[in-house]
Design an enzyme around this catalytic site. Structure first.
Site, PDB file in Angstrom:
ATOM      1  N   SER A 128       4.452  -6.086  -1.982  1.00  0.00           N
ATOM      2  CA  SER A 128       3.606  -6.366  -3.170  1.00  0.00           C
ATOM      3  C   SER A 128       3.288  -7.851  -3.074  1.00  0.00           C
ATOM      4  O   SER A 128       4.048  -8.481  -2.543  1.00  0.00           O
ATOM      5  CB  SER A 128       4.476  -6.323  -4.366  1.00  0.00           C
ATOM      6  N   HIS A 186       8.123  -0.827  -9.482  1.00  0.00           N
ATOM      7  CA  HIS A 186       7.441  -2.169  -9.612  1.00  0.00           C
ATOM      8  C   HIS A 186       6.281  -2.035 -10.446  1.00  0.00           C
ATOM      9  O   HIS A 186       5.827  -2.753 -11.186  1.00  0.00           O
ATOM     10  CB  HIS A 186       7.546  -2.953  -8.406  1.00  0.00           C
TER      11      HIS A 186
HETATM   12  C1  6PG Z   1       1.185  -5.253  -5.698  1.00  0.00           C
HETATM   13  C2  6PG Z   1       0.157  -4.254  -6.601  1.00  0.00           C
HETATM   14  C3  6PG Z   1      -0.647  -3.418  -5.672  1.00  0.00           C
HETATM   15  C4  6PG Z   1      -2.025  -2.750  -6.298  1.00  0.00           C
HETATM   16  C5  6PG Z   1      -1.897  -2.108  -7.605  1.00  0.00           C
HETATM   17  C6  6PG Z   1      -3.072  -2.090  -8.532  1.00  0.00           C
HETATM   18  O1  6PG Z   1       2.505  -4.874  -5.874  1.00  0.00           O
HETATM   19  O2  6PG Z   1       0.610  -5.810  -4.742  1.00  0.00           O
HETATM   20  O3  6PG Z   1       0.863  -3.546  -7.452  1.00  0.00           O
HETATM   21  O4  6PG Z   1       0.139  -2.542  -5.048  1.00  0.00           O
HETATM   22  O5  6PG Z   1      -2.929  -3.767  -6.683  1.00  0.00           O
HETATM   23  O6  6PG Z   1      -1.348  -0.969  -7.150  1.00  0.00           O
HETATM   24  O7  6PG Z   1      -2.623  -0.787  -9.052  1.00  0.00           O
HETATM   25  P1  6PG Z   1      -3.653  -0.004  -9.892  1.00  0.00           P
HETATM   26  O8  6PG Z   1      -4.900  -0.155  -9.426  1.00  0.00           O
HETATM   27  O9  6PG Z   1      -3.334   1.375 -10.441  1.00  0.00           O
HETATM   28  O10 6PG Z   1      -3.980  -1.051 -11.142  1.00  0.00           O
END
Ligand code: 6PG
Length: 479
Positions: A128, A186
């Protein structure tokens, strides 16, 4: 010299992760299905460290020291399976395949099992922090075997974000799908947090009558207190931003339809299967879907609502303070739901997840990084069997103090016709959990009435049924 690790899939996340590894002194083999990307990476960033470009999977695999460590950074689902199928025959026993994409944990369990049969370690890893994090330090959530983790640990610790106390934001979460599971949660929590922030903004705008620039100031102030977090920080940035083309607040020119790639939806689907209530996350997913339902919204656009009156300056300031309390209490409640879910899955799958350690590695690098996660860590460190975060003495005290404001904010929102599904679901969850008696007794009695589904009694053991269509006497339902 042979590469210590390889990255295949050089879209922005893969590219940045490869650069992060190289910047930390590792020799990194890089590969992409179309080799133009591989060449571009080496041309643009070759000076940052040692890259070994590979044109073909065979070259890529041959470039790696043994046991091989290779990281797959491609789209979740079919593309990930395709890459695994392509590489697996080229690998040897003891090699380690890391999947750093946002895979569904069930897919990770399946892939881990298949590769284990061939003697290959499969490490489903949540990463993440977006592209920025991948480059400068993400939060890393590896699953898989102890043995594989031991071989990856030094690399992961060096490239991960560091928490304020200097500890790397990565830990071995647990076997097979555990890493991807906690990454999914998360993201579910991320959805809930974003929804709650959006509701706070909406209330400050609509009820307090503040303009976006002023709301940015409010968020900046909140960010110096217990709400201190990345999401609050970027909220202030977004709200302070002016659209260059129109000169209007940027937030006013963005179409009000929130999209999703699906990890929030997975969280809710999985929670339903585990039987864990995650109403805060569910409401956040539904709020995004509702925002995109043009036909429904248009059909309902003329429905009556209450007359609104913006608060006067003094009331508005008081209200803003109450919104901070409501946001905080709702946030803790939604996070508690996410933790309940990890706890349930850990039991269901025998993962042995250290719930405090998860909080610890989310203190830095990831999207939900926040000062308060150190307190979540401390709560589970003090009592690893804590049934819910809300039962932690400190959180319980804070929420107890915030609850009058929380109720006032939800009541005001309802009176003004401002939708606050996140705030109100969190409050309902809080009230339901603390209730001495729930009306579930009536629900269960109705089930017995129409379907002879039986009930238990408060005063003695056993299952019972009332002969509703007969003389209404009670019979034992135990055989
Ligand atoms: C992270 C984010 C990444 C992504 C999201 C966006 O932890 O870095 O969560 O994984 O940007 O999944 O999710 P959506 O497109 O579903 O809003």
């Amino acid at each position: 010299s042979p590469a210590q690790i390889g990255v295949t899939g050089l879209a922005v996340m893969g590219r940045n992760l490869a650069r992060n590894l190289a910047r930390h002194g590792y020799t990194v083999a890089v590969h992409n299905r179309t080799s133009a990307r591989t060449r571009a990476l080496v041309e643009e960033f070759g000076h940052e460290g040692d890259f070994v470009p590979a044109e073909t999977p065979e070259e890529f695999v041959a470039a790696l020291e043994r046991p091989r460590r290779l990281v797959i950074m491609v789209k979740a689902g079919g593309p990930t399976d395709a890459v695994i199928e392509e590489f697996a025959p080229l690998l040897d026993e003891g090699d380690i395949v890391v999947d750093g994409g946002n895979a569904h944990f069930a897919d990770t369990r399946r892939r881990e099992r298949r590769l284990r049969e061939r003697g290959i370690h499969f490490v489903g890893t949540g990463i993440s922090g977006g592209e920025e994090g991948a480059l400068n330090g993400p939060s890393i959530m590896p699953g898989g075997s102890e043995e594989a983790h031991a071989a990856l640990r030094p690399l992961l610790e060096s490239i991960a974000a560091k928490a304020a106390d200097g500890t790397p934001c990565t830990t071995h979460v647990g076997p097979d799908g555990a890493g991807h599971f906690v990454k999914m949660v998360h993201n579910g929590i991320e959805y809930a947090d974003m929804q709650l922030i959006a509701e706070a903004y909406d209330l400050l705008r609509t009820v307090a009558g503040y303009e976006p620039a002023r709301i940015a100031e409010v968020f900046r102030t909140w960010n110096t207190g217990r709400l201190d977090s990345y999401l609050i920080e970027i909220t202030a940035e977004v709200l302070a931003h002016t659209d260059a083309a129109t000169g209007r607040p940027f937030v006013d020119v963005v179409a009000d339809r929130a999209e999703q790639k699906g990890t929030g939806r997975w969280t809710v689907q999985t929670a339903l299967e585990l039987g864990v209530p995650v109403s805060g996350i569910a409401e956040a997913v539904f709020a995004r879907s509702l925002s995109g339902h043009a036909a429904l919204r248009e059909a309902a656009a003329e429905l009556p609502g209450p007359r609104r009156q913006v608060l006067d300056e003094r009331e508005a300031a008081r209200f803003a303070d109450q919104v901070e309390q409501a946001l905080y209490a709702s946030k803790v409640t939604s996070y508690a739901q996410g933790w309940n879910m990890m706890q349930a899955a850990s039991e269901e799958y025998g993962w042995g997840i250290d719930l405090g350690a998860v909080a610890a590695i989310w203190r830095g690098g990831c999207i939900i990084r926040a000062a308060f996660l150190d307190r979540v860590r401390a709560a589970f460190a003090a009592d690893p069997t804590l049934p819910t975060l809300l039962a932690d003495a400190e959180f319980a005290k804070e929420i107890g103090e915030a609850q009058p404001a929380w109720r006032a904010v939800v009541a005001t929102a309802v009176r003004h016709g401002v939708p606050v599904p996140g705030f109100s679901a969190a409050l309902a969850s809080y009230d339901a959990l603390r209730a001495e008696r729930l009306p579930a007794a009536l629900t269960q009695a109705q089930r017995d009435y129409f379907g002879a589904h039986t009930y238990r009694r408060t005063d003695r053991a056993g299952s019972y049924h009332t002969l509703w269509s007969g003389d209404r006497s009670e019979v034992s339902a135990d055989i």
